[in-house]
Scaffold this active site. Structure first.
Site, PDB file in Angstrom:
ATOM      1  CB  CYS A   1       5.746  -6.202   8.765  1.00  0.00           C
ATOM      2  SG  CYS A   1       6.863  -5.473   9.995  1.00  0.00           S
TER       3      CYS A   1
ATOM      4  CD  GLU B   1      -2.596  -1.286   2.568  1.00  0.00           C
ATOM      5  OE1 GLU B   1      -2.760  -0.329   3.323  1.00  0.00           O
ATOM      6  OE2 GLU B   1      -2.936  -2.451   2.842  1.00  0.00           O
TER       7      GLU B   1
ATOM      8  CB  CYS C   1       3.572  -4.206  16.210  1.00  0.00           C
ATOM      9  SG  CYS C   1       5.277  -3.617  16.154  1.00  0.00           S
TER      10      CYS C   1
ATOM     11  CG  ASN D   1      -7.095   3.075  11.697  1.00  0.00           C
ATOM     12  OD1 ASN D   1      -8.299   2.857  11.697  1.00  0.00           O
ATOM     13  ND2 ASN D   1      -6.482   3.745  10.752  1.00  0.00           N
TER      14      ASN D   1
ATOM     15  CB  SER E   1       6.826   2.828  16.389  1.00  0.00           C
ATOM     16  OG  SER E   1       6.656   3.294  15.075  1.00  0.00           O
ATOM     17  CG  LEU E   2       8.360   5.206  23.162  1.00  0.00           C
ATOM     18  CD1 LEU E   2       9.640   4.385  23.123  1.00  0.00           C
ATOM     19  CD2 LEU E   2       8.654   6.595  23.737  1.00  0.00           C
ATOM     20  CG  HIS E   3       3.425   2.448  19.661  1.00  0.00           C
ATOM     21  ND1 HIS E   3       3.109   3.689  19.153  1.00  0.00           N
ATOM     22  CD2 HIS E   3       3.703   1.678  18.582  1.00  0.00           C
ATOM     23  CE1 HIS E   3       3.189   3.658  17.830  1.00  0.00           C
ATOM     24  NE2 HIS E   3       3.550   2.477  17.466  1.00  0.00           N
TER      25      HIS E   3
ATOM     26  CB  CYS F   1      -1.239   1.200   7.242  1.00  0.00           C
ATOM     27  SG  CYS F   1       0.015   0.931   6.028  1.00  0.00           S
TER      28      CYS F   1
ATOM     29  CB  SER G   1       8.298   5.244  10.699  1.00  0.00           C
ATOM     30  OG  SER G   1       7.635   4.902  11.886  1.00  0.00           O
TER      31      SER G   1
ATOM     32  CB  CYS H   1       0.719  -3.508  13.304  1.00  0.00           C
ATOM     33  SG  CYS H   1       1.145  -2.971  11.638  1.00  0.00           S
TER      34      CYS H   1
ATOM     35  CB  CYS I   1       2.544   7.101   3.454  1.00  0.00           C
ATOM     36  SG  CYS I   1       2.809   5.729   4.581  1.00  0.00           S
TER      37      CYS I   1
HETATM   38  N1  SAH Z   1       7.777  -0.452  10.875  1.00  0.00           N
HETATM   39  C1  SAH Z   1       7.722   0.976  11.037  1.00  0.00           C
HETATM   40  C2  SAH Z   1       6.688   1.637  10.137  1.00  0.00           C
HETATM   41  C3  SAH Z   1       5.350   1.048  10.329  1.00  0.00           C
HETATM   42  S1  SAH Z   1       3.814   1.803  10.371  1.00  0.00           S
HETATM   43  C4  SAH Z   1       7.413   1.314  12.479  1.00  0.00           C
HETATM   44  O1  SAH Z   1       7.118   0.408  13.248  1.00  0.00           O
HETATM   45  O2  SAH Z   1       7.536   2.473  12.851  1.00  0.00           O
HETATM   46  C5  SAH Z   1       3.816   3.413  10.898  1.00  0.00           C
HETATM   47  C6  SAH Z   1       3.209   3.642  12.285  1.00  0.00           C
HETATM   48  O3  SAH Z   1       1.866   3.174  12.402  1.00  0.00           O
HETATM   49  C7  SAH Z   1       3.990   2.977  13.387  1.00  0.00           C
HETATM   50  O4  SAH Z   1       4.168   3.898  14.418  1.00  0.00           O
HETATM   51  C8  SAH Z   1       3.079   1.849  13.796  1.00  0.00           C
HETATM   52  O5  SAH Z   1       3.346   1.399  15.093  1.00  0.00           O
HETATM   53  C9  SAH Z   1       1.724   2.511  13.642  1.00  0.00           C
HETATM   54  N2  SAH Z   1       0.590   1.596  13.588  1.00  0.00           N
HETATM   55  C10 SAH Z   1       0.557   0.315  13.159  1.00  0.00           C
HETATM   56  N3  SAH Z   1      -0.684  -0.210  13.266  1.00  0.00           N
HETATM   57  C11 SAH Z   1      -1.461   0.770  13.771  1.00  0.00           C
HETATM   58  C12 SAH Z   1      -2.847   0.855  14.099  1.00  0.00           C
HETATM   59  N4  SAH Z   1      -3.648  -0.183  13.956  1.00  0.00           N
HETATM   60  N5  SAH Z   1      -3.304   2.021  14.598  1.00  0.00           N
HETATM   61  C13 SAH Z   1      -2.482   3.080  14.758  1.00  0.00           C
HETATM   62  N6  SAH Z   1      -1.177   3.077  14.451  1.00  0.00           N
HETATM   63  C14 SAH Z   1      -0.665   1.924  13.974  1.00  0.00           C
END
Ligand code: SAH
Length: 352
Positions: free
Chosen positions: A112, A92, A116, A293, A214-216, A336, A191, A119, A105
């Protein structure tokens, strides 16, 4: 058999040299390069001699993705693309309009393997890495499809850029070439979920790109669960790498923090996050708050908008610059990775 030349993966100089090797004048290489950067198929490169075009078609590989599906937001003009690669893999890419210009993007892997928990991109694992030319091709094709200037790129699509390191770095060189798409490195974000040794490596490349981490989560126990990479590279080691990235490049590090209801969205979490960043990061940083999301296959939910605002206000109060990411294309909402997932599942009954 020797591998066919990968046309879209060449710099201008390489394309000129290549044209000469094929018995053409260097300016033919220049013309070819110009067309490729505009995402034009070989049969439409009208100022190239027919015999040269034929030779390119048979003797080279031109990894321009094909648009398989396109969703246009009626609200803000965001366009989401499903892009097909030559071997049938698909990813995508998204075109977004901002006040400061258009941004694309891109994806860097088909699938992947980072795992995570929230995701969609990782649900079926990784099929393969994309080549630098396939990543560049997404930008070129979108430039052609929209007819608009693209001023920025974010590597936030499917895949982990630092898990496909060489192609990512090659792509960054290609996309920023003056004679080509000429997208300034300062307008590019990479990222990562936190492959610490690769962050140190990227800091040495001399590329002024923004690192987006991506800390989260701000507790290892939570991040271990949400992001398996944390079991190898825990938060403290990640933040130290971010500090080093800033020291080497002078670029502000930005942190992505996806708010997930009941997991990481309490005010105590905001307090711990602020304290941790203040303690470890000496230099400018910014936190991008994202509302989760929801992904059909997972049980996670997003908190309400009010909670996101409180979280954001708390960080700001503690001196941490933070914003809630504006949601673009909310009417074409699939997370995504979901467009690809649907495509893969429908095309391959074995996955069902
Ligand atoms: N592999 C990279 C890029 C991936 S996606 C990374 O991990 O940073 C870009 C961002 O979207 C990342 O911060 C990822 O954690 C976040 N992301 C993935 N799934 C998501 C979702 N369902 N809702 C919100 N953010 C999400």
């Amino acid at each position: 058999m020797a591998e066919k030349a990968d046309l879209l993966g060449m710099t201008l100089d390489e394309t000129k040299t290549f044209a000469k090797e094929m018995g053409e004048a260097a300016f033919r290489g220049q013309q070819l390069y110009g067309w490729m950067q505009k995402g034009v198929p070989i049969e439409e490169m009208t100022n190239l001699p027919a015999a040269f075009r034929k030779k390119l078609q048979t003797e080279c590989t031109y990894r321009l993705p094909r648009i398989l599906q396109k969703q246009v937001s009626q609200i803000d003009g965001t366009i989401k693309y499903l892009m097909g690669m030559l071997d049938g893999e698909c990813v995508e890419s998204v075109f977004m309009r901002y006040a400061h210009g258009n941004t694309v993007c891109v994806s860097c892997q088909a699938g992947c393997r980072m795992g995570c928990a929230f995701c969609a991109s990782t649900l079926r694992g990784r099929s393969r890495d994309l080549t630098a030319s396939e990543i560049l091709g997404q930008v070129a094709v979108i430039g052609r499809d929209t007819g608009e200037r693209i001023g920025g790129v974010v590597m936030m699509g499917i895949g982990e850029p630092l898990d496909n390191y060489d192609n990512t770095v090659r792509f960054l060189h290609l996309v920023s070439q003056k004679e080509g798409l000429n997208i300034g490195l300062r307008h590019i974000s990479v990222s990562t979920c936190g492959l610490v040794p690769k962050i140190y490596q990227l800091a040495q490349e001399g590329l002024a790109v923004t690192l987006s981490v991506s800390l989260h989560a701000c507790h290892d126990s939570v991040r271990d669960r949400l992001m398996p990479i944390n079991r190898t590279y825990p938060i403290e080691s990640l933040l130290e790498a971010c500090q080093q990235y800033f020291d080497k490049t002078g670029r502000r590090v930005s942190f992505e923090y996806t708010l997930i209801s009941g997991e990481n969205d309490s005010i105590e979490d905001a307090a711990a996050l602020a304290a941790r960043l203040r303690r470890t990061i000496h230099g400018p940083c910014h936190v991008n708050l994202i509302l989760l999301n929801p992904v059909r296959e997972t049980a996670f939910a997003a908190p309400g908008r009010e909670r996101a605002k409180e979280f954001c206000a708390y960080l700001e109060k503690r001196g941490i610059s933070a914003t809630i990411r504006r949601k673009l294309g909310s009417d074409i909402d699939a997370s995504c990775g979901q467009l690809r997932l649907n495509h893969v599942e429908n095309a391959n009954p074995k996955y069902k």
